[in-house]
Each structure stands twice: as C-alpha cells, then as structure tokens.
Design an enzyme around this catalytic site. Structure first.
Site, PDB file in Angstrom:
ATOM      1  N   LYS A   1     -10.060  -3.318 -13.916  1.00 53.19           N
ATOM      2  CA  LYS A   1      -8.706  -3.427 -14.497  1.00 53.19           C
ATOM      3  C   LYS A   1      -8.583  -4.720 -15.284  1.00 53.19           C
ATOM      4  O   LYS A   1      -8.949  -5.791 -14.806  1.00 53.19           O
ATOM      5  CB  LYS A   1      -7.645  -3.362 -13.396  1.00 53.19           C
ATOM      6  CG  LYS A   1      -6.237  -3.416 -13.961  1.00 53.19           C
ATOM      7  CD  LYS A   1      -5.192  -2.985 -12.962  1.00 53.19           C
ATOM      8  CE  LYS A   1      -3.779  -3.087 -13.525  1.00 53.19           C
ATOM      9  NZ  LYS A   1      -3.539  -2.237 -14.693  1.00 53.19           N
TER      10      LYS A   1
ATOM     11  N   HIS B   1      -6.343  -3.723  -7.234  1.00 46.35           N
ATOM     12  CA  HIS B   1      -6.911  -2.710  -8.137  1.00 46.35           C
ATOM     13  C   HIS B   1      -8.424  -2.875  -8.253  1.00 46.35           C
ATOM     14  O   HIS B   1      -8.967  -3.921  -7.922  1.00 46.35           O
ATOM     15  CB  HIS B   1      -6.304  -2.836  -9.533  1.00 46.35           C
ATOM     16  CG  HIS B   1      -4.923  -2.248  -9.645  1.00 46.35           C
ATOM     17  ND1 HIS B   1      -3.786  -2.959  -9.317  1.00 46.35           N
ATOM     18  CD2 HIS B   1      -4.493  -1.018 -10.052  1.00 46.35           C
ATOM     19  CE1 HIS B   1      -2.723  -2.199  -9.521  1.00 46.35           C
ATOM     20  NE2 HIS B   1      -3.118  -1.019  -9.953  1.00 46.35           N
TER      21      HIS B   1
HETATM   22  P1  NAD Z   1     -10.416   2.337 -19.365  1.00 43.15           P
HETATM   23  O1  NAD Z   1     -10.892   1.035 -19.916  1.00 43.15           O
HETATM   24  O2  NAD Z   1     -11.290   3.126 -18.463  1.00 43.15           O
HETATM   25  O3  NAD Z   1     -10.017   3.309 -20.578  1.00 43.15           O
HETATM   26  C1  NAD Z   1      -9.336   2.890 -21.723  1.00 43.15           C
HETATM   27  C2  NAD Z   1      -9.868   3.720 -22.892  1.00 43.15           C
HETATM   28  O4  NAD Z   1      -9.091   3.414 -24.052  1.00 43.15           O
HETATM   29  C3  NAD Z   1     -11.338   3.376 -23.213  1.00 43.15           C
HETATM   30  O5  NAD Z   1     -12.103   4.562 -23.308  1.00 43.15           O
HETATM   31  C4  NAD Z   1     -11.234   2.647 -24.530  1.00 43.15           C
HETATM   32  O6  NAD Z   1     -12.388   2.819 -25.348  1.00 43.15           O
HETATM   33  C5  NAD Z   1      -9.998   3.314 -25.136  1.00 43.15           C
HETATM   34  N1  NAD Z   1      -9.427   2.556 -26.241  1.00 43.15           N
HETATM   35  C6  NAD Z   1      -9.248   1.219 -26.336  1.00 43.15           C
HETATM   36  N2  NAD Z   1      -8.780   0.903 -27.568  1.00 43.15           N
HETATM   37  C7  NAD Z   1      -8.650   2.076 -28.240  1.00 43.15           C
HETATM   38  C8  NAD Z   1      -8.217   2.409 -29.558  1.00 43.15           C
HETATM   39  N3  NAD Z   1      -7.858   1.471 -30.456  1.00 43.15           N
HETATM   40  N4  NAD Z   1      -8.212   3.724 -29.921  1.00 43.15           N
HETATM   41  C9  NAD Z   1      -8.602   4.674 -29.051  1.00 43.15           C
HETATM   42  N5  NAD Z   1      -9.042   4.420 -27.796  1.00 43.15           N
HETATM   43  C10 NAD Z   1      -9.054   3.129 -27.396  1.00 43.15           C
HETATM   44  O7  NAD Z   1      -9.024   2.017 -18.675  1.00 43.15           O
HETATM   45  P2  NAD Z   1      -8.165   2.966 -17.694  1.00 43.15           P
HETATM   46  O8  NAD Z   1      -8.455   2.587 -16.296  1.00 43.15           O
HETATM   47  O9  NAD Z   1      -8.294   4.382 -18.134  1.00 43.15           O
HETATM   48  O10 NAD Z   1      -6.699   2.431 -18.040  1.00 43.15           O
HETATM   49  C11 NAD Z   1      -6.185   2.506 -19.348  1.00 43.15           C
HETATM   50  C12 NAD Z   1      -4.780   1.927 -19.343  1.00 43.15           C
HETATM   51  O11 NAD Z   1      -3.910   2.766 -18.565  1.00 43.15           O
HETATM   52  C13 NAD Z   1      -4.689   0.517 -18.728  1.00 43.15           C
HETATM   53  O12 NAD Z   1      -3.700  -0.213 -19.437  1.00 43.15           O
HETATM   54  C14 NAD Z   1      -4.223   0.809 -17.305  1.00 43.15           C
HETATM   55  O13 NAD Z   1      -3.554  -0.268 -16.701  1.00 43.15           O
HETATM   56  C15 NAD Z   1      -3.278   1.964 -17.562  1.00 43.15           C
HETATM   57  N6  NAD Z   1      -2.970   2.819 -16.412  1.00 43.15           N
HETATM   58  C16 NAD Z   1      -1.715   3.295 -16.354  1.00 43.15           C
HETATM   59  C17 NAD Z   1      -1.363   4.160 -15.342  1.00 43.15           C
HETATM   60  C18 NAD Z   1       0.037   4.740 -15.342  1.00 43.15           C
HETATM   61  O14 NAD Z   1       0.371   5.497 -14.421  1.00 43.15           O
HETATM   62  N7  NAD Z   1       0.856   4.427 -16.332  1.00 43.15           N
HETATM   63  C19 NAD Z   1      -2.287   4.528 -14.371  1.00 43.15           C
HETATM   64  C20 NAD Z   1      -3.587   4.028 -14.458  1.00 43.15           C
HETATM   65  C21 NAD Z   1      -3.930   3.168 -15.506  1.00 43.15           C
END
Ligand code: NAD
Length: 267
Positions: free
Chosen positions: A162, A158
């Site tokens: 991540k 990744h």
């Molecule tokens: P990222 O860090 O770019 O985004 C996460 C966002 O969540 C940030 O903007 C952060 O400020 C926000 N956040 C954190 N705490 C918060 C809170 N208390 N209230 C509101 N917002 C809050 O990360 P990303 O790459 O977008 O990934 C986010 C999550 O999704 C990770 O856990 C990742 O592994 C997961 N993910 C899942 C899939 C899937 O298909 N299920 C795919 C990609 C990523």
C-alpha cells in the site's frame, strides 16, 4: 431482460482491478466493455478474464481511456491519485459517470474532481465496503454520546504494497469523528508518535502498520481513565470492496452531475 450496466475499468491490472474484474464478470447485471492500465503494467495486452482467473472474455487491457470511454456508461478507477484526477476531467468531458476508489487524494485533487463533477456524476469513496460505510454512519452518534472527555486514536493495518499512509479510510473515519466534535480534522490530527511528544487533549492520533498481505484493518479507539472502547472493521478479502464498487456503478447510472459518496449509495 433488464439492460446491463456497461463499465470500463481503469487500473485493471492492479490488485483491486483484477478483483473487480472477477466480481464484475460474475455479475449478470454488469458488462465490462473496456479496461486499461499503464503501458508498463504487467498484464497490459492480456484478456481481462484470463488475468482475473476466469477464462478469456474477449476484452483486452489497453492503455488509452479514449479508446474505451465511449462504449461505457461508467468508468471505475482504482489506480493512483494524479491519474484518477486527470481521468475524472476526461470522463466528465465525455458525459460519462465515474466511480473513484483511489485513495491518497489531496484537497487539491478533490477540488479538481469537484470541478469535473459539475458536469457529470462522480462518486469518490476511500472504502467501498458496506461495513465501513455503516460504521461512518454510526461514529458520529458514538462520538457525540461520549463527548469531549475521551482520547481518540485510529490505528490501521495494510499490506506491504500500500502506497499511501494513513489510509484513505482512516482519514475518512477521523474526518467524521472530528466533525462530530465540531472540529476540522487537519486542526487536530497527529500522525504517528515519536520522541518526546506528550498527548494533547483533543488530538486524534493516526497510526499506520504496513506488513504482509493484510487487505485492511481499522480500529477507532476511545479511551479515558476509566474505560476504553475499540471499534474494529476488518476486511477479509478485496472482494468486499469490489462488491461495493459494483453496487456503486449500478447506482450512479442515470444520476445528475454532482460529487457523491458511498453514503449516498448505502442511504
Ligand atoms: P495496485 O498498485 O495493485 O494497482 C493500481 C493499478 O493502477 C496498477 O496496475 C497501476 O499500473 C495502475 N495505474 C497507475 N497509474 C495509472 C494510470 N495513469 N492509468 C492507468 N492505470 C494506472 O493498487 P491496489 O491495491 O489495486 O489499489 C489501488 C488504489 O485503490 C489505491 O489507492 C488503494 O488505496 C485503493 N483502494 C481502495 C479501496 C476502496 O474500497 N475504495 C479498496 C482497496 C484499495
């Protein structure tokens, strides 16, 4: 005209949040009614459409879920584990559905989400892509057909940003493989290898690479002394997860309370 599914996005300023926004704004079956992120997140106070590169749509990224939950039918969240768990309790207390894509959830987090799911429908999926969810269906067949005599290792790669390792998808793949062999993943998982540590028969090894901008590769390796099978899923864009997330949001509206997964959706 059929009614649109009203969705609020948590983590809207993040990588997945922005991709999800762009995908939802392009879908005539979805209406994004609210979006929030952490107060410190860059992007808070901006229009979601502008941030997602699609032009202003009149929805600003706020910081309070309480402000947006009532106008939504579904809250979808890609954020951080503790946030997702807290929000699940709150969303369920308002009688709304929730889709959680956040990974890195511990057993304790899942137990709290399960409690919330006793009153509202909640779907948790570490990977929303159709391909990975079809793979999760196929792995038990492959694993059972090969039997005990193959060493199994799971390698995932990744982007450098991540946070959790191994990925939620890798753990889910491992859980399904272990289950097909009649084992519990925590009893057989080995994370990374370093030093003098010969392989023990029956282990499932996990290896995580963090580099560059890769949105997600997963390979399950089955190997014995005579042959090797490698099954790889490669996501080319976050859009593949966002499209699955849109499907999940439409699917969950009107479901009864319970904890669901993408397997329920693709089934
Ligand atoms: P990222 O860090 O770019 O985004 C996460 C966002 O969540 C940030 O903007 C952060 O400020 C926000 N956040 C954190 N705490 C918060 C809170 N208390 N209230 C509101 N917002 C809050 O990360 P990303 O790459 O977008 O990934 C986010 C999550 O999704 C990770 O856990 C990742 O592994 C997961 N993910 C899942 C899939 C899937 O298909 N299920 C795919 C990609 C990523």
């Amino acid at each position: 005209m059929s009614e649109r599914t009203r969705v609020a996005i948590v983590g809207a300023a993040g990588r997945m949040g922005r991709m999800l926004t762009a995908t939802m704004l392009a879908d005539p079956g979805i209406q994004v009614v609210g979006a929030i992120d952490r107060a410190e997140a860059p992007g808070v106070g901006q229009d979601i459409g502008t941030l997602a590169g699609r032009g202003a749509v009149g929805v600003t990224i706020g910081t309070s879920l309480a402000d947006v939950v009532d106008s939504a039918q579904v809250v979808i969240e890609f954020s951080a584990p503790e946030a997702s768990v807290e929000h699940a309790g709150f969303v369920a207390s308002r009688g709304k559905a929730m889709v959680i894509g956040t990974t890195g959830l511990s057993e304790e987090h899942l137990a709290r989400i399960r409690t919330a799911a006793a009153t509202s429908p909640i779907l948790v999926a570490p990977n929303m892509s159709l391909g990975v969810n079809v793979l999760l269906r196929l792995l038990p067949q492959i694993t059972t057909a090969l039997g005990e005599g193959y060493d199994i290792e799971i390698v995932e790669s990744h982007h450098r940003g991540k946070k959790d390792a191994p990925s939620g998808t890798a753990l889910k793949l491992g859980e399904v493989v272990a289950g097909a062999l009649g084992k519990r993943l925590p009893d057989v998982a080995v994370h990374g290898r370093s030093g003098i540590q010969p392989r023990v028969s029956g282990e499932i090894g996990f290896h995580a690479i963090r580099a560059g901008a890769n949105v997600g590769d997963h390979t399950v390796i089955y190997s014995n002394e005579g042959e090797q099978i490698e099954i790889t899923h490669r996501a080319f864009s976050r859009e593949t997860f966002a499209l699955g997330a849109v499907t999940a949001c439409k699917w969950i509206v009107g479901r009864g309370p319970g904890l669901y997964s993408m397997q329920d959706v693709v089934g």
